[in-house]
Motif scaffolding. Structure first.
Motif, PDB file in Angstrom:
ATOM      1  N   ASP A 251      16.360  29.535  99.924  1.00  0.00           N
ATOM      2  CA  ASP A 251      15.901  29.229 101.283  1.00  0.00           C
ATOM      3  C   ASP A 251      14.634  30.005 101.650  1.00  0.00           C
ATOM      4  N   SER A 252      14.321  31.028 100.868  1.00  0.00           N
ATOM      5  CA  SER A 252      13.161  31.872 101.142  1.00  0.00           C
ATOM      6  C   SER A 252      11.881  31.168 100.698  1.00  0.00           C
ATOM      7  N   SER A 253      10.789  31.523 101.336  1.00  0.00           N
ATOM      8  CA  SER A 253       9.483  30.983 100.925  1.00  0.00           C
ATOM      9  C   SER A 253       8.880  31.813  99.794  1.00  0.00           C
ATOM     10  N   LYS A 254       9.571  32.877  99.393  1.00  0.00           N
ATOM     11  CA  LYS A 254       9.056  33.767  98.352  1.00  0.00           C
ATOM     12  C   LYS A 254       9.514  33.306  96.975  1.00  0.00           C
ATOM     13  N   SER A 255       8.674  33.569  95.978  1.00  0.00           N
ATOM     14  CA  SER A 255       9.046  33.267  94.599  1.00  0.00           C
ATOM     15  C   SER A 255      10.029  34.313  94.087  1.00  0.00           C
ATOM     16  N   LEU A 256      10.757  33.981  93.040  1.00  0.00           N
ATOM     17  CA  LEU A 256      11.678  34.936  92.428  1.00  0.00           C
ATOM     18  C   LEU A 256      10.930  36.183  91.976  1.00  0.00           C
ATOM     19  N   GLU A 257       9.755  35.986  91.394  1.00  0.00           N
ATOM     20  CA  GLU A 257       8.964  37.124  90.927  1.00  0.00           C
ATOM     21  C   GLU A 257       8.588  38.038  92.091  1.00  0.00           C
TER      22      GLU A 257
ATOM     23  N   ARG B 111      14.100  40.323  86.725  1.00  0.00           N
ATOM     24  CA  ARG B 111      14.652  38.967  86.895  1.00  0.00           C
ATOM     25  C   ARG B 111      16.000  38.839  86.208  1.00  0.00           C
ATOM     26  N   THR B 112      16.168  39.482  85.068  1.00  0.00           N
ATOM     27  CA  THR B 112      17.449  39.430  84.358  1.00  0.00           C
ATOM     28  C   THR B 112      18.554  40.022  85.218  1.00  0.00           C
ATOM     29  N   TYR B 113      18.283  41.175  85.832  1.00  0.00           N
ATOM     30  CA  TYR B 113      19.268  41.826  86.702  1.00  0.00           C
ATOM     31  C   TYR B 113      19.553  40.935  87.911  1.00  0.00           C
ATOM     32  N   TRP B 114      18.490  40.322  88.464  1.00  0.00           N
ATOM     33  CA  TRP B 114      18.654  39.433  89.615  1.00  0.00           C
ATOM     34  C   TRP B 114      19.604  38.281  89.276  1.00  0.00           C
ATOM     35  N   TYR B 115      19.388  37.665  88.122  1.00  0.00           N
ATOM     36  CA  TYR B 115      20.256  36.551  87.726  1.00  0.00           C
ATOM     37  C   TYR B 115      21.693  37.018  87.515  1.00  0.00           C
ATOM     38  N   ASP B 116      21.869  38.244  87.005  1.00  0.00           N
ATOM     39  CA  ASP B 116      23.219  38.798  86.866  1.00  0.00           C
ATOM     40  C   ASP B 116      23.878  38.970  88.240  1.00  0.00           C
TER      41      ASP B 116
ATOM     42  N   THR C   2      27.712  38.624  87.269  1.00  0.00           N
ATOM     43  CA  THR C   2      28.054  39.085  85.921  1.00  0.00           C
ATOM     44  C   THR C   2      27.523  40.494  85.647  1.00  0.00           C
ATOM     45  N   LEU C   3      27.303  41.275  86.698  1.00  0.00           N
ATOM     46  CA  LEU C   3      26.846  42.655  86.513  1.00  0.00           C
ATOM     47  C   LEU C   3      27.894  43.448  85.748  1.00  0.00           C
ATOM     48  N   LYS C   4      27.445  44.321  84.873  1.00  0.00           N
ATOM     49  CA  LYS C   4      28.387  45.169  84.137  1.00  0.00           C
ATOM     50  C   LYS C   4      29.024  46.206  85.062  1.00  0.00           C
ATOM     51  N   GLY C   5      28.313  46.634  86.062  1.00  0.00           N
ATOM     52  CA  GLY C   5      28.826  47.579  87.055  1.00  0.00           C
ATOM     53  C   GLY C   5      28.794  46.925  88.420  1.00  0.00           C
ATOM     54  N   ALA C   6      28.776  47.734  89.434  1.00  0.00           N
ATOM     55  CA  ALA C   6      28.728  47.230  90.804  1.00  0.00           C
ATOM     56  C   ALA C   6      27.289  47.240  91.313  1.00  0.00           C
ATOM     57  N   LEU C   7      26.974  46.334  92.196  1.00  0.00           N
ATOM     58  CA  LEU C   7      25.692  46.318  92.879  1.00  0.00           C
ATOM     59  C   LEU C   7      25.691  47.461  93.877  1.00  0.00           C
ATOM     60  N   SER C   8      24.667  48.296  93.828  1.00  0.00           N
ATOM     61  CA  SER C   8      24.626  49.423  94.763  1.00  0.00           C
ATOM     62  C   SER C   8      24.346  48.918  96.171  1.00  0.00           C
ATOM     63  N   ILE C   9      24.860  49.634  97.153  1.00  0.00           N
ATOM     64  CA  ILE C   9      24.627  49.265  98.544  1.00  0.00           C
ATOM     65  C   ILE C   9      23.134  49.374  98.858  1.00  0.00           C
ATOM     66  N   GLU C  10      22.434  50.303  98.201  1.00  0.00           N
ATOM     67  CA  GLU C  10      20.998  50.441  98.411  1.00  0.00           C
ATOM     68  C   GLU C  10      20.269  49.178  97.965  1.00  0.00           C
ATOM     69  N   ASN C  11      20.625  48.648  96.788  1.00  0.00           N
ATOM     70  CA  ASN C  11      19.984  47.420  96.318  1.00  0.00           C
ATOM     71  C   ASN C  11      20.356  46.232  97.191  1.00  0.00           C
ATOM     72  N   LEU C  12      21.601  46.180  97.656  1.00  0.00           N
ATOM     73  CA  LEU C  12      21.995  45.097  98.552  1.00  0.00           C
ATOM     74  C   LEU C  12      21.157  45.140  99.825  1.00  0.00           C
ATOM     75  N   ARG C  13      20.966  46.329 100.384  1.00  0.00           N
ATOM     76  CA  ARG C  13      20.166  46.453 101.609  1.00  0.00           C
ATOM     77  C   ARG C  13      18.711  46.044 101.371  1.00  0.00           C
ATOM     78  N   LYS C  14      18.159  46.392 100.188  1.00  0.00           N
ATOM     79  CA  LYS C  14      16.791  45.973  99.857  1.00  0.00           C
ATOM     80  C   LYS C  14      16.716  44.448  99.759  1.00  0.00           C
ATOM     81  N   ILE C  15      17.716  43.834  99.138  1.00  0.00           N
ATOM     82  CA  ILE C  15      17.748  42.373  99.019  1.00  0.00           C
ATOM     83  C   ILE C  15      17.791  41.743 100.408  1.00  0.00           C
ATOM     84  N   GLU C  16      18.646  42.271 101.272  1.00  0.00           N
ATOM     85  CA  GLU C  16      18.744  41.753 102.637  1.00  0.00           C
ATOM     86  C   GLU C  16      17.397  41.881 103.357  1.00  0.00           C
ATOM     87  N   GLU C  17      16.747  43.020 103.201  1.00  0.00           N
ATOM     88  CA  GLU C  17      15.473  43.257 103.866  1.00  0.00           C
ATOM     89  C   GLU C  17      14.400  42.284 103.381  1.00  0.00           C
TER      90      GLU C  17
END
Length: 86
Positions: free
Chosen positions: A29-35, A45-50, A55-70
């Motif tokens: 829905d974003s106007s931004k490219s994946l890159e 991009r590999t981590y993003w697709y995971d 399919t992440l081997k560990g958990a997504l950090s709350i810091e990365n989730l907040r960056k994604i939201e931002e």
């Protein structure tokens, strides 16, 4: 008397059903490219697709989730503090 400080660490993991798909939909829905999104968040991009495929081997950090939201300008409603007993 000098007051000593003690550090306390809280590690908490929660499972959010469908979060990867919600992140994917927000990206589409974003106007931004994946890159551009990956550059702004600081992820490969590999981590993003995971993340999207949940399919992440560990958990997504709350810091990365907040960056994604931002970067995507959304909130996924994840609040780890609600259940904090401290």
């Amino acid at each position: 008397m000098i007051s000593a400080k003690m550090r306390i660490r809280q590690v908490k993991e929660v499972e959010i059903e469908g979060l990867g798909e919600r992140i994917k939909q927000a990206r589409l829905d974003s106007s931004k490219s994946l890159e551009q999104i990956c550059d702004e968040v600081g992820l490969s991009r590999t981590y993003w697709y995971d993340i999207e495929k949940e399919t992440l081997k560990g958990a997504l950090s709350i810091e990365n989730l907040r960056k994604i939201e931002e970067v995507l300008g959304v909130s996924f409603g994840v609040n780890l503090e609600e259940d904090c007993d401290i």
